[in-house]
Write a protein that holds these residues in place. Structure first.
Motif, short mmCIF file in Angstrom:
data_model
loop_
_atom_site.label_atom_id
_atom_site.label_comp_id
_atom_site.label_asym_id
_atom_site.label_seq_id
_atom_site.Cartn_x
_atom_site.Cartn_y
_atom_site.Cartn_z
N VAL A 55 0.84 -1.21 0.00
CA VAL A 55 0.00 0.00 0.00
C VAL A 55 0.87 1.25 0.00
CG1 VAL A 55 -1.64 1.34 1.39
CG2 VAL A 55 -2.01 -1.10 1.03
N MET A 56 1.91 1.26 0.81
CA MET A 56 2.79 2.43 0.87
C MET A 56 3.53 2.63 -0.45
SD MET A 56 2.21 3.78 3.68
CE MET A 56 3.46 4.76 4.40
N SER A 57 3.96 1.54 -1.10
CA SER A 57 4.64 1.65 -2.39
C SER A 57 3.69 2.21 -3.45
CB SER A 57 5.15 0.28 -2.83
OG SER A 57 6.11 -0.20 -1.93
N GLY A 58 2.45 1.72 -3.46
CA GLY A 58 1.48 2.23 -4.41
C GLY A 58 1.18 3.69 -4.19
N LEU A 59 1.06 4.08 -2.93
CA LEU A 59 0.80 5.48 -2.61
C LEU A 59 1.96 6.37 -3.04
CD1 LEU A 59 -1.18 7.41 -1.23
CD2 LEU A 59 -0.01 6.96 0.90
N LEU A 60 3.18 5.92 -2.82
CA LEU A 60 4.36 6.68 -3.23
C LEU A 60 4.41 6.82 -4.75
CD1 LEU A 60 6.92 8.04 -2.15
CD2 LEU A 60 8.08 5.85 -2.43
N LEU A 61 4.05 5.77 -5.47
CA LEU A 61 4.02 5.82 -6.93
C LEU A 61 2.97 6.82 -7.42
CD1 LEU A 61 5.03 4.58 -9.61
CD2 LEU A 61 3.17 2.93 -9.39
N VAL A 62 1.80 6.82 -6.82
CA VAL A 62 0.74 7.76 -7.23
C VAL A 62 1.17 9.19 -6.96
CG1 VAL A 62 -1.60 8.54 -6.65
CG2 VAL A 62 -1.14 6.11 -7.01
N ILE A 63 1.76 9.44 -5.81
CA ILE A 63 2.22 10.80 -5.48
C ILE A 63 3.30 11.25 -6.45
CG2 ILE A 63 3.47 12.15 -3.75
CD1 ILE A 63 1.93 10.55 -1.62
N THR A 64 4.23 10.36 -6.79
CA THR A 64 5.31 10.71 -7.72
C THR A 64 4.75 11.02 -9.10
OG1 THR A 64 6.82 9.28 -6.50
CG2 THR A 64 7.47 9.90 -8.72
N LEU A 65 3.81 10.22 -9.57
CA LEU A 65 3.21 10.48 -10.88
C LEU A 65 2.42 11.79 -10.89
CD1 LEU A 65 2.04 6.90 -11.89
CD2 LEU A 65 3.93 8.22 -12.86
N ALA A 66 1.73 12.08 -9.80
CA ALA A 66 0.97 13.33 -9.73
C ALA A 66 1.90 14.53 -9.74
CB ALA A 66 0.11 13.33 -8.47
N ARG A 67 2.99 14.43 -9.00
CA ARG A 67 3.94 15.56 -8.98
C ARG A 67 4.58 15.76 -10.35
NH1 ARG A 67 8.18 15.52 -4.37
NH2 ARG A 67 8.55 17.53 -5.32
N ALA A 68 4.93 14.66 -11.03
CA ALA A 68 5.51 14.77 -12.37
C ALA A 68 4.51 15.38 -13.35
CB ALA A 68 5.97 13.39 -12.85
N PHE A 69 3.26 14.96 -13.26
CA PHE A 69 2.22 15.49 -14.13
C PHE A 69 2.04 17.00 -13.92
CE2 PHE A 69 -2.32 16.50 -14.75
CZ PHE A 69 -2.41 16.25 -16.11
N PHE A 70 1.95 17.42 -12.67
CA PHE A 70 1.78 18.87 -12.40
C PHE A 70 3.01 19.65 -12.80
CE2 PHE A 70 -1.52 17.43 -9.26
CZ PHE A 70 -2.56 17.99 -9.95
N TYR A 71 4.20 19.09 -12.66
CA TYR A 71 5.42 19.77 -13.07
C TYR A 71 5.41 19.97 -14.58
CZ TYR A 71 10.31 20.53 -14.20
OH TYR A 71 11.48 21.03 -14.69
N LEU A 72 5.07 18.92 -15.32
CA LEU A 72 5.05 19.04 -16.78
C LEU A 72 3.97 19.99 -17.26
CD1 LEU A 72 5.68 15.33 -17.78
CD2 LEU A 72 7.27 17.25 -17.96
N MET A 73 2.81 19.98 -16.61
CA MET A 73 1.74 20.88 -17.03
C MET A 73 2.07 22.33 -16.73
SD MET A 73 -0.25 18.94 -18.57
CE MET A 73 -1.62 20.00 -18.91
N SER A 74 2.72 22.61 -15.61
CA SER A 74 3.07 24.00 -15.29
C SER A 74 4.20 24.48 -16.19
CB SER A 74 3.47 24.11 -13.82
OG SER A 74 4.66 23.42 -13.57
N ARG A 75 5.03 23.58 -16.66
CA ARG A 75 6.14 23.95 -17.54
C ARG A 75 5.63 24.30 -18.93
NH1 ARG A 75 11.85 20.83 -18.04
NH2 ARG A 75 12.83 22.45 -19.27
N LYS A 76 4.58 23.62 -19.38
CA LYS A 76 4.02 23.89 -20.71
C LYS A 76 3.33 25.25 -20.76
CE LYS A 76 3.22 19.26 -22.45
NZ LYS A 76 2.21 18.29 -22.89
N SER A 77 2.77 25.69 -19.64
CA SER A 77 2.04 26.95 -19.65
C SER A 77 2.96 28.16 -19.62
CB SER A 77 1.06 26.99 -18.47
OG SER A 77 1.80 26.98 -17.25
N MET A 78 4.24 27.98 -19.35
CA MET A 78 5.18 29.12 -19.31
C MET A 78 5.61 29.53 -20.68
SD MET A 78 7.68 28.38 -16.18
CE MET A 78 7.19 28.76 -14.56
#
Length: 90
Positions: A67-90
């Motif tokens: 459960v902890m590994s899955g949660l860490l994976l979801v958090i990492t993917l969410a952070r990467a997604f938000f990083y990429l989306m904020s970079r495209k808007s600049m």
């Protein structure tokens, strides 16, 4: 799309709808055979079985780690997604 103007308030509309449904939908009594089959399918484990499952600490540790590994994976993917989306808007 134009809204239709009505003089009834949403509360009045909901209460009239509830009254209409209460008159339309009648409660039914399930057959005893159906109730018996459901009782056989839904079985609660005995207290001893629950205690045995909880005392198996190796399995609990494995489940917690998964459960902890899955949660860490979801958090990492969410952070990467938000990083990429904020970079495209600049």
């Amino acid at each position: 799309m134009a809204r239709s103007k009505t003089s009834t308030l949403p509360d009045e509309l909901l209460s009239s709808l509830e009254a209409r449904l209460a008159g339309t939908l009648k409660p039914i009594q399930p057959s005893n055979d159906m109730v018996q089959r459901l009782r056989e399918r839904i079985r609660f484990p005995a207290r001893e079985e629950i205690a045995l499952r909880l005392s198996d600490w190796k399995r609990m540790f494995l489940v917690l780690g998964g459960v902890m590994s899955g949660l860490l994976l979801v958090i990492t993917l969410a952070r990467a997604f938000f990083y990429l989306m904020s970079r495209k808007s600049m």
